[in-house]
Every structure is written in C-alpha cells, then in structure tokens.
Design a protein around this motif. Sequence first.
Motif, short mmCIF file in Angstrom:
data_model
loop_
_atom_site.label_atom_id
_atom_site.label_comp_id
_atom_site.label_asym_id
_atom_site.label_seq_id
_atom_site.Cartn_x
_atom_site.Cartn_y
_atom_site.Cartn_z
N PRO A 115 45.15 41.84 48.97
CA PRO A 115 46.55 41.25 48.93
C PRO A 115 46.52 40.02 48.63
CG PRO A 115 46.54 42.18 50.93
CD PRO A 115 45.32 42.70 50.38
N GLU A 116 45.79 38.99 49.37
CA GLU A 116 45.59 37.70 49.03
C GLU A 116 44.80 37.03 47.61
OE1 GLU A 116 42.01 38.85 51.69
OE2 GLU A 116 44.00 39.11 51.53
N THR A 117 44.18 38.10 46.98
CA THR A 117 43.39 37.76 45.74
C THR A 117 44.49 37.01 44.74
OG1 THR A 117 42.06 39.64 46.00
CG2 THR A 117 42.38 38.66 43.95
N ASP A 118 43.82 35.86 44.17
CA ASP A 118 44.95 35.34 43.03
C ASP A 118 45.15 36.13 42.15
OD1 ASP A 118 46.04 32.69 42.01
OD2 ASP A 118 44.82 33.17 40.36
N VAL A 119 46.32 36.45 41.82
CA VAL A 119 46.82 37.31 40.60
C VAL A 119 46.07 37.03 39.42
CG1 VAL A 119 48.91 36.32 39.87
CG2 VAL A 119 48.65 38.72 39.98
N LEU A 120 45.75 35.88 39.02
CA LEU A 120 45.18 35.66 37.49
C LEU A 120 43.99 35.88 37.52
CD1 LEU A 120 46.70 32.09 37.00
CD2 LEU A 120 47.58 34.33 35.99
N ASP A 121 43.01 35.86 38.60
CA ASP A 121 41.77 36.37 39.03
C ASP A 121 41.64 37.97 38.75
OD1 ASP A 121 40.78 33.84 39.40
OD2 ASP A 121 40.82 34.07 41.34
N ALA A 122 42.62 38.41 39.25
CA ALA A 122 42.99 39.99 39.24
C ALA A 122 43.19 40.48 38.03
CB ALA A 122 43.86 40.58 40.25
N VAL A 123 44.08 39.81 37.13
CA VAL A 123 44.24 40.06 35.78
C VAL A 123 42.94 40.21 35.04
CG1 VAL A 123 45.65 39.41 33.76
CG2 VAL A 123 46.64 39.70 35.82
N HIS A 124 42.26 38.96 35.15
CA HIS A 124 40.96 38.82 34.52
C HIS A 124 40.12 39.88 34.51
CE1 HIS A 124 37.62 36.83 32.87
NE2 HIS A 124 36.98 36.86 33.78
N GLU A 125 40.19 40.58 35.85
CA GLU A 125 39.29 41.61 36.28
C GLU A 125 39.71 42.90 35.49
OE1 GLU A 125 36.02 41.91 38.03
OE2 GLU A 125 36.34 39.68 37.67
N LEU A 126 40.85 43.05 35.72
CA LEU A 126 41.43 44.30 34.82
C LEU A 126 41.31 44.15 33.36
CD1 LEU A 126 45.04 44.81 36.18
CD2 LEU A 126 42.99 45.90 36.84
N ILE A 127 41.35 42.97 32.70
CA ILE A 127 40.97 42.63 31.23
C ILE A 127 39.65 43.13 31.14
CG2 ILE A 127 40.97 41.25 29.22
CD1 ILE A 127 43.63 40.17 30.60
N LYS A 128 38.83 42.28 31.92
CA LYS A 128 37.14 42.45 32.01
C LYS A 128 36.81 43.93 31.96
CE LYS A 128 33.30 41.14 34.58
NZ LYS A 128 32.89 40.55 35.73
N HIS A 129 37.37 44.76 32.71
CA HIS A 129 36.66 45.95 33.06
C HIS A 129 37.61 47.15 32.01
CE1 HIS A 129 33.84 44.92 36.00
NE2 HIS A 129 34.91 44.16 36.49
N ARG A 130 38.71 46.54 31.11
CA ARG A 130 39.42 47.26 30.47
C ARG A 130 40.09 48.59 31.22
NH1 ARG A 130 36.45 47.33 24.54
NH2 ARG A 130 35.76 44.96 24.49
N ILE A 131 40.79 48.29 32.25
CA ILE A 131 41.50 49.31 33.15
C ILE A 131 42.94 48.91 33.28
CG2 ILE A 131 39.58 50.09 34.30
CD1 ILE A 131 40.13 48.23 36.73
N ALA A 132 43.84 49.88 33.23
CA ALA A 132 45.21 49.71 33.20
C ALA A 132 45.78 49.36 34.70
CB ALA A 132 46.03 50.91 32.84
N GLY A 133 44.89 49.32 35.64
CA GLY A 133 45.56 49.02 36.95
C GLY A 133 44.29 49.11 37.94
N ALA A 134 44.36 48.87 39.22
CA ALA A 134 43.52 48.89 40.45
C ALA A 134 44.36 48.93 41.75
CB ALA A 134 42.62 47.81 40.44
N PRO A 135 43.77 49.55 42.84
CA PRO A 135 44.51 49.50 43.97
C PRO A 135 44.42 48.33 44.84
CG PRO A 135 42.61 51.35 43.95
CD PRO A 135 42.55 50.52 42.51
N VAL A 136 45.21 48.03 45.62
CA VAL A 136 45.37 46.78 46.57
C VAL A 136 44.95 47.48 47.90
CG1 VAL A 136 46.43 44.81 47.37
CG2 VAL A 136 46.71 45.53 45.08
N VAL A 137 43.82 47.04 48.48
CA VAL A 137 43.46 47.60 49.88
C VAL A 137 43.68 46.31 51.05
CG1 VAL A 137 41.92 49.36 48.81
CG2 VAL A 137 41.10 47.24 49.50
N ASP A 138 43.85 46.91 52.24
CA ASP A 138 43.90 45.83 53.37
C ASP A 138 42.53 45.71 53.94
OD1 ASP A 138 43.20 48.31 54.94
OD2 ASP A 138 45.47 48.41 55.71
N GLN A 139 42.35 45.09 55.10
CA GLN A 139 41.17 44.89 55.60
C GLN A 139 40.23 46.19 55.72
OE1 GLN A 139 43.95 43.76 56.79
NE2 GLN A 139 44.12 44.21 59.08
N HIS A 140 40.97 47.27 56.19
CA HIS A 140 40.47 48.36 56.48
C HIS A 140 40.00 49.37 55.43
CE1 HIS A 140 41.29 47.20 60.67
NE2 HIS A 140 42.59 47.22 60.35
#
Length: 107
Positions: A21-46
Amino acid sequence: MNPKSALVRDYMAAHPITFRPETDVLDAVHELIKHRIAGAPVVDQHGEVIGMLSEFDCMKIALNSGYYGDAGGPVSDFMSTEVESVDADMGIIELAQKFLQSGFRRF
C-alpha cells in the motif's frame, strides 16, 4: 488442453507481481507497463490481498496529474478495495462467463 476441462490454475500466474500500500503509485504504474499487465494485487505485511491497482485506477492518476498537477502518492490512495477472487479449481469456461458479467479485467 481441452478448454471444457481446463481449470483456472492451468492459466493463472504462479508468481504475480504485487504492490504494498505504501509503494509510490508512479513506481507501480512503471511496473505494470514494464510487465505489460493490466493490474496487480496490493498486499499487506502478511501477504493478504487488500486491494487491486488496475488500468482503471491508473486513469485516476493521469486525471489527477492533468487536473491538479499532482501525480504521486501511495498506491493505497488509488487502489480499488473491492476485490473479488476466484478459486484455482474453477473451470476456465465458468471464469470466462464471470469476466463477461463483471466487467473486471483481472481476478
């Protein structure tokens, strides 16, 4: 493989990309684009799924950037919290019907 007998587990990602949840959203968007995926789950510390960052959510980021000049922030500010999962033993045909009924692009 016969599509009528294929299961979700036959097609699902074994090691999906996830965000915290604390990941910078721009870094997350970059990862989605890099891996050519439409989305990814957000997980807690567990490792429990607490949300999903999707292409739709990324549109909010683009709008915020264009309208307010602000494009940053944590993933938790942009993720969808209403997440629906499916059982790995669900039939792929049943999942296809679920996709058509829900409008989701990822389960």
